[in-house]
Design a protein around this motif. Structure first.
Motif, PDB file in Angstrom:
ATOM      1  N   GLN A   1       3.754   4.380   2.493  1.00  0.00           N
ATOM      2  CA  GLN A   1       2.500   4.012   1.755  1.00  0.00           C
ATOM      3  C   GLN A   1       1.395   3.197   2.707  1.00  0.00           C
ATOM      4  OE1 GLN A   1       2.805   1.833  -1.804  1.00  0.00           O
ATOM      5  NE2 GLN A   1       0.685   2.493  -2.476  1.00  0.00           N
ATOM      6  N   HIS A   2       2.025   2.452   3.261  1.00  0.00           N
ATOM      7  CA  HIS A   2       0.848   1.395   4.117  1.00  0.00           C
ATOM      8  C   HIS A   2       0.739   2.199   5.340  1.00  0.00           C
ATOM      9  CE1 HIS A   2       1.207  -2.138   1.930  1.00  0.00           C
ATOM     10  NE2 HIS A   2       2.671  -2.394   2.041  1.00  0.00           N
TER      11      HIS A   2
ATOM     12  N   ILE B   1       7.288   2.027   0.480  1.00  0.00           N
ATOM     13  CA  ILE B   1       6.178   1.299   0.479  1.00  0.00           C
ATOM     14  C   ILE B   1       5.889   1.448   2.181  1.00  0.00           C
ATOM     15  CG2 ILE B   1       5.825  -1.510   0.779  1.00  0.00           C
ATOM     16  CD1 ILE B   1       7.700  -1.625  -1.454  1.00  0.00           C
TER      17      ILE B   1
END
Length: 423
Positions: free
Chosen positions: A396-397, A393
């Motif tokens: 991904q950001h 996550i």
């Protein structure tokens, strides 16, 4: 002045590192259950800055140029790796001894109604029956049959111990061949790792797995060179085993206790051979003393002893019952009585039981120590799905933000190139 395309370069580098981080995280997740796999991580650093003009003059400001992808490395703890190898070596040694002692307990088979002690009791009772009826032919026949039963049990035990010794020799030879095969494979992997530039994470995992297998067979010291290759030597005498691509194979030594220099399973097998031979010698002494106490002669024939055997050079395999003896006579009382021989046998059984229990405890203790070390090591080098999902996550950001930077820079360039030019 900074280039108008500076933002594109910043975004491109961010995208590159973000993509590599996401791919590496995916690799970790895919290999969460792969034995010997080491968690990998992306190592990055800020790229060199650019000097820019400021209101304070030249060389007073620096503008960042983004991020560099430095390497993708495995996460390992050398201290825990060495601890694991040390525990594996000791555990392998005790496991070999425990297996041998378990086999000896099975061979001795005491307490048991079919064991040697029961056979000695049977002969002693037959002598008592004959003493009550000296002229009874059936009582004399029972004595001879009980003596034959004693010989059969003793010779069966002796033959089983011979087989055990032969198996230990074969197992030692096979273990030496197995160790040499591991050494060759490690040297081949050294060559491949050096050739690929010391960044072959998968090859390093395979090599470490082989080193762990080798550490169970023998006690080794390991040193990693700057080019990524391993140098391996014996802990006992620093004998070189692997030096880069060079391999020095070990030799099987036939002398009693000589393979103990290798440590690990090889030392355990060497010690097991000595243990088995000692118990076989003790068994032969017990049988020789019991046969002598019940009258033994090398000649045999009528009016001779119950057993035929050479007391001076006793061989259990040659011990026989003197069926021609007629009539049988009670053995003369000597210093080596039947009770003394039985007492020696019971001491043998007690000693074997104590050694076997000590070996079981040692295997349990060292196994627990190895497991505890492995748990600590897995907390460092193993893959945690929760941690990897959190990283996924995060990356991904980061990737989305870099992509947004590229998109924004593209819009700025579109305004400068197309719209300003149109005016």
């Amino acid at each position: 002045m900074v280039s108008s395309f500076h933002g594109l370069e910043l975004g491109k580098r961010g995208l590159s590192v973000g993509q590599a981080s996401i791919s590496t995280t995916g690799q970790n997740i895919a290999n969460v259950n792969t034995k010997g796999y080491s968690r990998q991580q992306v190592n990055s650093s800020a790229s060199p800055s650019l000097d820019v003009w400021t209101s304070q003059g030249a060389n007073t400001g620096q503008l960042g140029t983004g991020v560099n992808l430095d390497s993708i490395t495995r996460v390992r703890d050398r201290f825990l790796d060495q601890q694991s190898r040390d525990h594996s070596e000791t555990l392998g040694q005790w496991q070999a001894k425990q297996t041998t002692l378990d086999r000896l307990e099975t061979i001795v088979n005491e307490p048991s109604e079919s064991g040697l002690n029961n056979a000695m009791d049977g002969l002693k009772n037959a002598w008592q029956d004959l003493a009550n009826e000296p002229d009874s032919l059936s009582a004399q026949a029972v004595v001879k049959e009980r003596a034959q039963g004693f010989i059969e049990v003793a010779q069966s035990m002796n033959k089983s111990m011979d087989n055990l010794n032969s198996e230990l020799v074969q197992q030692s030879q096979q273990t030496v061949e197995e160790a040499n095969a591991y050494l060759k494979q490690i040297a081949d992997l050294n060559k491949s790792i050096v050739r690929d530039g010391n960044q072959s994470n998968d090859l390093k995992d395979k090599r470490d797995a082989l080193v762990e297998e080798l550490s169970t067979l023998m006690s080794i010291k390991l040193d990693e060179k700057s080019n990524g290759s391993y140098s391996i030597s014996l802990s006992s005498n620093n004998q070189s085993l692997v030096n880069g691509e060079e391999v020095s194979e070990i030799d099987y030594k036939t002398g009693a206790g000589e393979n103990e220099i290798y440590g690990g399973k090889l030392a355990g097998l060497s010690e097991s051979m000595a243990i088995a031979k000692n118990y076989q010698t003790d068994l032969n002494n017990v049988v020789a003393d019991f046969a002598s106490a019940n009258s033994m002669s090398a000649a045999g024939g009528k009016d001779q002893a119950l057993f035929i055997g050479n007391a001076a050079e006793f061989k259990l395999s040659e011990l026989k019952v003197n069926y021609a003896a007629d009539p049988l006579k009670q053995p003369a009382v000597t210093e080596k009585t039947s009770e003394a021989a039985q007492s020696d046998f019971r001491k043998l059984v007690s000693q074997l039981g104590a050694q076997s229990q000590a070996a079981v405890n040692s295997v349990s203790n060292h196994g627990a120590a190895l497991q505890a070390t492995e748990n600590r090591r897995q907390s460092v080098t193993g893959v945690s799905l929760d941690e990897e999902m959190a990283n996924l996550i995060k990356y991904q950001h980061s990737y989305n933000a870099a992509a947004r930077l590229v998109s924004m820079t593209d819009q700025m360039l579109d305004t400068i190139i197309n719209r300003m030019a149109a005016r």
